[in-house]
Every structure is written in structure tokens, then in C-alpha cells.
Design a protein around this motif. Structure first.
Motif, PDB file in Angstrom:
ATOM      1  N   ARG A 148      38.391 -18.541  24.227  1.00 16.06           N
ATOM      2  CA  ARG A 148      37.951 -18.153  22.884  1.00 16.06           C
ATOM      3  C   ARG A 148      38.343 -16.718  22.574  1.00 16.06           C
ATOM      4  O   ARG A 148      38.757 -16.393  21.464  1.00 16.06           O
ATOM      5  CB  ARG A 148      36.439 -18.320  22.779  1.00 16.06           C
ATOM      6  CG  ARG A 148      36.001 -19.777  22.634  1.00 16.06           C
ATOM      7  CD  ARG A 148      34.505 -19.905  22.613  1.00 16.06           C
ATOM      8  NE  ARG A 148      34.106 -21.279  22.331  1.00 16.06           N
ATOM      9  CZ  ARG A 148      32.912 -21.770  22.577  1.00 16.06           C
ATOM     10  NH1 ARG A 148      31.982 -20.994  23.112  1.00 16.06           N
ATOM     11  NH2 ARG A 148      32.632 -23.025  22.290  1.00 16.06           N
ATOM     12  N   SER A 149      38.212 -15.858  23.569  1.00 14.53           N
ATOM     13  CA  SER A 149      38.533 -14.445  23.356  1.00 14.53           C
ATOM     14  C   SER A 149      40.005 -14.253  23.038  1.00 14.53           C
ATOM     15  O   SER A 149      40.385 -13.375  22.268  1.00 14.53           O
ATOM     16  CB  SER A 149      38.156 -13.645  24.604  1.00 14.53           C
ATOM     17  OG  SER A 149      38.458 -12.283  24.430  1.00 14.53           O
ATOM     18  N   ASP A 194      29.976 -19.449  18.851  1.00  8.77           N
ATOM     19  CA  ASP A 194      30.158 -18.068  19.273  1.00  8.77           C
ATOM     20  C   ASP A 194      31.631 -17.668  19.224  1.00  8.77           C
ATOM     21  O   ASP A 194      31.994 -16.564  19.586  1.00  8.77           O
ATOM     22  CB  ASP A 194      29.585 -17.837  20.672  1.00  8.77           C
ATOM     23  CG  ASP A 194      30.397 -18.560  21.746  1.00  8.77           C
ATOM     24  OD1 ASP A 194      31.207 -19.431  21.388  1.00  8.77           O
ATOM     25  OD2 ASP A 194      30.215 -18.239  22.937  1.00  8.77           O
ATOM     26  N   GLY A 195      32.505 -18.602  18.752  1.00 12.72           N
ATOM     27  CA  GLY A 195      33.904 -18.249  18.574  1.00 12.72           C
ATOM     28  C   GLY A 195      34.087 -17.219  17.467  1.00 12.72           C
ATOM     29  O   GLY A 195      35.149 -16.633  17.320  1.00 12.72           O
ATOM     30  N   LYS A 238      32.468 -14.425  17.276  1.00 17.56           N
ATOM     31  CA  LYS A 238      32.067 -13.103  17.747  1.00 17.56           C
ATOM     32  C   LYS A 238      33.215 -12.113  17.634  1.00 17.56           C
ATOM     33  O   LYS A 238      34.384 -12.479  17.653  1.00 17.56           O
ATOM     34  CB  LYS A 238      31.626 -13.188  19.210  1.00 17.56           C
ATOM     35  CG  LYS A 238      30.288 -13.883  19.435  1.00 17.56           C
ATOM     36  CD  LYS A 238      29.941 -13.888  20.915  1.00 17.56           C
ATOM     37  CE  LYS A 238      28.594 -14.544  21.159  1.00 17.56           C
ATOM     38  NZ  LYS A 238      28.261 -14.593  22.611  1.00 17.56           N
ATOM     39  N   PRO A 282      35.647  -9.010  19.028  1.00 20.44           N
ATOM     40  CA  PRO A 282      36.276  -8.799  20.341  1.00 20.44           C
ATOM     41  C   PRO A 282      35.357  -8.059  21.315  1.00 20.44           C
ATOM     42  O   PRO A 282      35.346  -8.353  22.508  1.00 20.44           O
ATOM     43  CB  PRO A 282      37.513  -7.973  19.995  1.00 20.44           C
ATOM     44  CG  PRO A 282      37.841  -8.369  18.583  1.00 20.44           C
ATOM     45  CD  PRO A 282      36.514  -8.582  17.917  1.00 20.44           C
ATOM     46  N   GLN A 295      34.997 -18.991  27.595  1.00 20.55           N
ATOM     47  CA  GLN A 295      34.856 -17.741  26.842  1.00 20.55           C
ATOM     48  C   GLN A 295      36.179 -16.986  26.789  1.00 20.55           C
ATOM     49  O   GLN A 295      36.528 -16.388  25.761  1.00 20.55           O
ATOM     50  CB  GLN A 295      33.778 -16.873  27.501  1.00 20.55           C
ATOM     51  CG  GLN A 295      33.331 -15.683  26.670  1.00 20.55           C
ATOM     52  CD  GLN A 295      32.489 -16.104  25.478  1.00 20.55           C
ATOM     53  OE1 GLN A 295      31.755 -17.070  25.545  1.00 20.55           O
ATOM     54  NE2 GLN A 295      32.613 -15.387  24.376  1.00 20.55           N
ATOM     55  N   SER A 296      36.926 -17.023  27.896  1.00 17.41           N
ATOM     56  CA  SER A 296      38.204 -16.311  27.938  1.00 17.41           C
ATOM     57  C   SER A 296      39.199 -16.932  26.972  1.00 17.41           C
ATOM     58  O   SER A 296      39.963 -16.225  26.305  1.00 17.41           O
ATOM     59  CB  SER A 296      38.774 -16.333  29.363  1.00 17.41           C
ATOM     60  OG  SER A 296      37.910 -15.651  30.254  1.00 17.41           O
ATOM     61  N   ALA A 307      30.293 -10.530  26.649  1.00 16.17           N
ATOM     62  CA  ALA A 307      29.902 -11.858  27.130  1.00 16.17           C
ATOM     63  C   ALA A 307      30.661 -12.213  28.402  1.00 16.17           C
ATOM     64  O   ALA A 307      30.082 -12.758  29.358  1.00 16.17           O
ATOM     65  CB  ALA A 307      30.165 -12.892  26.042  1.00 16.17           C
ATOM     66  N   ILE A 308      31.939 -11.889  28.428  1.00 18.93           N
ATOM     67  CA  ILE A 308      32.749 -12.177  29.623  1.00 18.93           C
ATOM     68  C   ILE A 308      32.248 -11.365  30.806  1.00 18.93           C
ATOM     69  O   ILE A 308      32.128 -11.880  31.925  1.00 18.93           O
ATOM     70  CB  ILE A 308      34.239 -11.887  29.330  1.00 18.93           C
ATOM     71  CG1 ILE A 308      34.796 -12.963  28.405  1.00 18.93           C
ATOM     72  CG2 ILE A 308      35.036 -11.819  30.625  1.00 18.93           C
ATOM     73  CD1 ILE A 308      36.220 -12.709  27.944  1.00 18.93           C
ATOM     74  N   GLU A 313      32.061  -8.130  21.360  1.00 11.03           N
ATOM     75  CA  GLU A 313      31.023  -9.059  21.811  1.00 11.03           C
ATOM     76  C   GLU A 313      31.573 -10.046  22.834  1.00 11.03           C
ATOM     77  O   GLU A 313      30.903 -10.382  23.813  1.00 11.03           O
ATOM     78  CB  GLU A 313      30.439  -9.803  20.607  1.00 11.03           C
ATOM     79  CG  GLU A 313      29.601  -8.924  19.691  1.00 11.03           C
ATOM     80  CD  GLU A 313      29.184  -9.659  18.434  1.00 11.03           C
ATOM     81  OE1 GLU A 313      28.025  -9.471  18.003  1.00 11.03           O
ATOM     82  OE2 GLU A 313      30.002 -10.417  17.873  1.00 11.03           O
ATOM     83  N   HIS A 314      32.810 -10.499  22.624  1.00 10.82           N
ATOM     84  CA  HIS A 314      33.450 -11.382  23.595  1.00 10.82           C
ATOM     85  C   HIS A 314      33.586 -10.669  24.938  1.00 10.82           C
ATOM     86  O   HIS A 314      33.332 -11.251  25.994  1.00 10.82           O
ATOM     87  CB  HIS A 314      34.834 -11.808  23.095  1.00 10.82           C
ATOM     88  CG  HIS A 314      34.809 -13.058  22.275  1.00 10.82           C
ATOM     89  ND1 HIS A 314      34.345 -14.262  22.777  1.00 10.82           N
ATOM     90  CD2 HIS A 314      35.207 -13.302  21.002  1.00 10.82           C
ATOM     91  CE1 HIS A 314      34.459 -15.187  21.834  1.00 10.82           C
ATOM     92  NE2 HIS A 314      34.973 -14.632  20.750  1.00 10.82           N
TER      93      HIS A 314
END
Length: 325
Positions: free
Chosen positions: A193-194, A203-204, A206, A208, A190-191, A214-215, A210-211
Motif C-alpha cells: 500500500r505504501s 487505510d490505503g 493514509k 506517506p 502495508q508495504s 504503521a510499517i 502515517e504509512h
């Protein structure tokens, strides 16, 4: 007189015969000797060629011996070449196909070899074939298999099932550690992707915000799993030996280090880990019996606390740094 001589000769013959019977070389004795020598070459000198040569001698006498077939597979694995790993899998298949219920545990060895070769589907099928016999171990190994395949959600699913079927506190701690590792993997993905390191798919796409949420959710879930794992060390379950106590506390220190990766503002997991491990040293009665590995791990944890958690340390970081020495 003559009869006495014959009697004496008979007794001497019987004595020598008995000695020969006791000390004579037999296949069983040769096998035991070769096994011991093969183990020595495998473990002490890493002479895999000699270890395999001795094992092959044994298998010429007992070709279906699961013990010696598995040892030969271990030698093949140690070689680590694609060819030798495939040969190890063939040996494991041979043992499992014999249908011996006592050899079902070989499935775990086969699955780990598959995992090291990237054969995730084959490892999964092998483990599922013994899940009714070894439910907890199979679920943990399935989780590890999908961790190795970077499939965090699948790993999380199996580790969660492992918690459900665990029979002991130690087993639950292992399963919660697996859950935490799955969350750490998902957090890493996730990090990336963010930060824009992956293509915007799934979910890439999403936002910022939402990221970020999620993190934060993954960090919180990971922290909770690690707390659940460490509850084993805080319980009244006592180790049965100094060696087991050392292993437990090394593990507890490692869990505390992982908590530092997902700590929240104001948390001091390294400090708390030092307090926990140091206190349990007394509870486990191993002060003065600590392994070098435990002392090194505890020292590292103290230094991490002094470096990263100075504001939460009573007496200042200097005290922790001095104790680390």
C-alpha cells in the motif's frame, strides 16, 4: 500297544491342530497385513492406486473403522484434485458424524483440507466445533487458516488467544511464531500500500508519514514476537532426544532469519542466532550428532551474518564465512 498308538495319534493331531490355529489366516491378520502394505505403497512408492485398493479391502471388512477411513482420506488428499479433495472432506465428515470422542482430532485434518481448498469459513466452523476440547491447537489452526486467507488481523487475533491458553513453553513459542507471521503478512500488505500497489481504500488513504509509522510499528511488533518465541530456546527446557534437539535448533535458526527481515539499525539477528544455536548445540550435547539440515541452516545463517552484518561481527565477516564452510 494299540492304545499307545492311538495316544500318539491323538497327540500328533492336537499338535497339528494347535499349529493350524496359531498360523491360520484370519480377518484380523489380513487387515494388519493389508494396512502394512498400504502404508508401504503410500509412503515409500507413492503408488496411491495400490494403497487405496488395499484400504478398500479393509473397509469391506470393517466399514466404520476410523483409522482406515482417515487413511483413505489421506490418499484422496495426496491425489490433490478438486474431486479427490471433496471426497476426502466427505470421509472426514463421515468419521466425525459417528460421534466417537476419540476421533474428534479428525476435525483438524478436515480443517486443513478446507484451508487448502480455500474454504475458510468451513475450516473456521470445523475448528470452532472442537475448541472446547482442544483449545490451543484449535486457536493455532484458526490462525494458520486466516494466514492462508491473507487475513492478517484475524490470524493475529487467534494466535494471541493461543498464547493465552498455551500450557507449555513450546506451545507459547509456536503461538508467538504465529503472531510474528501475522505481523509479517500485515507488513507485506502495508508495504504494498505504501508503494502505491493497492487502491486507496481503507487505510490505503493514509499519508506517506502515517504509512511509515504503521510499517515501523509492525516491524517492532514482529520483532518482539520473535524474541518471545526464541525465549523458549534460551530457557532451561531441555529436549528429550538428539532428534528433538536438532528440530529445535533448526527452528531457532529460522526464527533468526525472520528477525533479519525486521531488524533495526545496529541489530545483528543472524549473528545472534549463530551464537544462540552454536551455544545450545553444546548445552543439548549434540555436537557431532547434528543433522545435515541443522548444519545447512547454521551455515546459511553464518553467511547471512557475514553478508548483512559485517560491522557487528568480531573478527570480521571472513571468520563467519570460513566457519560456514
Amino acid at each position: 500297544m494299540i492304545s499307545r498308538i492311538f495316544t500318539l495319534m491323538t497327540l500328533v493331531t492336537l499338535a497339528f491342530g494347535g499349529t493350524w490355529y496359531v498360523f491360520r489366516d484370519t480377518p484380523q491378520k489380513r487387515i494388519a497385513r493389508w494396512r502394512e502394505e498400504a502404508r508401504y505403497f503410500f509412503e515409500k512408492t507413492a503408488d496411491l492406486e495400490k494403497a487405496e485398493e488395499l484400504t478398500d479391502k479393509i473397509l469391506q471388512i470393517v466399514p466404520t473403522s476410523a483409522h482406515d477411513l482417515v487413511f483413505k482420506a489421506a490418499i484422496k488428499e495426496r491425489r490433490g484434485t478438486p474431486k479427490s479433495l471433496r471426497e476426502a472432506l466427505e470421509i472426514y465428515d463421515k468419521v466425525l458424524s459417528a460421534g466417537d470422542a476419540n476421533a474428534l482430532g479428525v476435525a483438524f485434518l478436515k480443517a486443513r483440507t478446507c484451508r487448502s481448498m480455500g474454504l475458510t469459513a468451513q475450516a473456521q466452523a470445523t475448528l470452532l466445533s472442537v475448541v472446547d476440547v482442544f483449545p490451543f491447537e484449535a486457536m493455532v489452526e484458526l490462525g494458520e487458516t486466516f494466514l492462508a486467507a491473507l487475513a492478517g488481523n484475524d490470524a493475529l487475533r487467534y494466535f494471541t488467544k493461543a498464547v493465552e491458553v498455551a500450557q507449555t513453553r513450546g506451545d507459547r513459542a509456536r503461538a508467538y511464531e504465529g503472531i510474528a507471521n501475522a505481523y509479517l503478512l500485515l507488513l507485506s500488505i502495508q508495504s504494498v500500500r505504501s508503494s502505491g500497489g493497492l487502491s486507496p481504500q481503507g487505510d490505503g488513504a493514509k499519508s506517506p508519514e502515517e504509512h511509515a509509522r504503521a510499517i515501523q510499528d509492525l516491524r517492532s511488533s514482529c520483532s518482539k514476537a520473535l524474541i518471545d518465541a526464541l525465549s523458549f530456546i534460551k530457557s532451561d527446557d531441555m529436549p528429550r532426544s538428539a532428534d528433538e534437539a536438532n528440530r529445535r535448533l533448526i527452528w531457532a535458526a529460522l526464527m533468526s532469519e525472520k528477525m533479519a527481515l525486521v531488524k533495526q539499525p545496529g541489530d545483528a539477528p543472524c549473528r545472534d542466532g549463530v551464537i544462540l544455536v552454536d551455544g545450545r548445540r553444546s548445552d543439548y550435547s549434540i555436537r557431532g550428532k547434528e543433522s545435515p539440515a541443522l548444519l545447512i541452516r547454521l551455515g546459511a545463517l553464518r553467511l547471512m551474518a557475514a553478508r548483512d552484518e559485517a560491522q557487528q561481527l568480531k573478527g570480521g565477516p571472513e571468520l563467519f564465512e570460513r566457519d560456514a564452510e
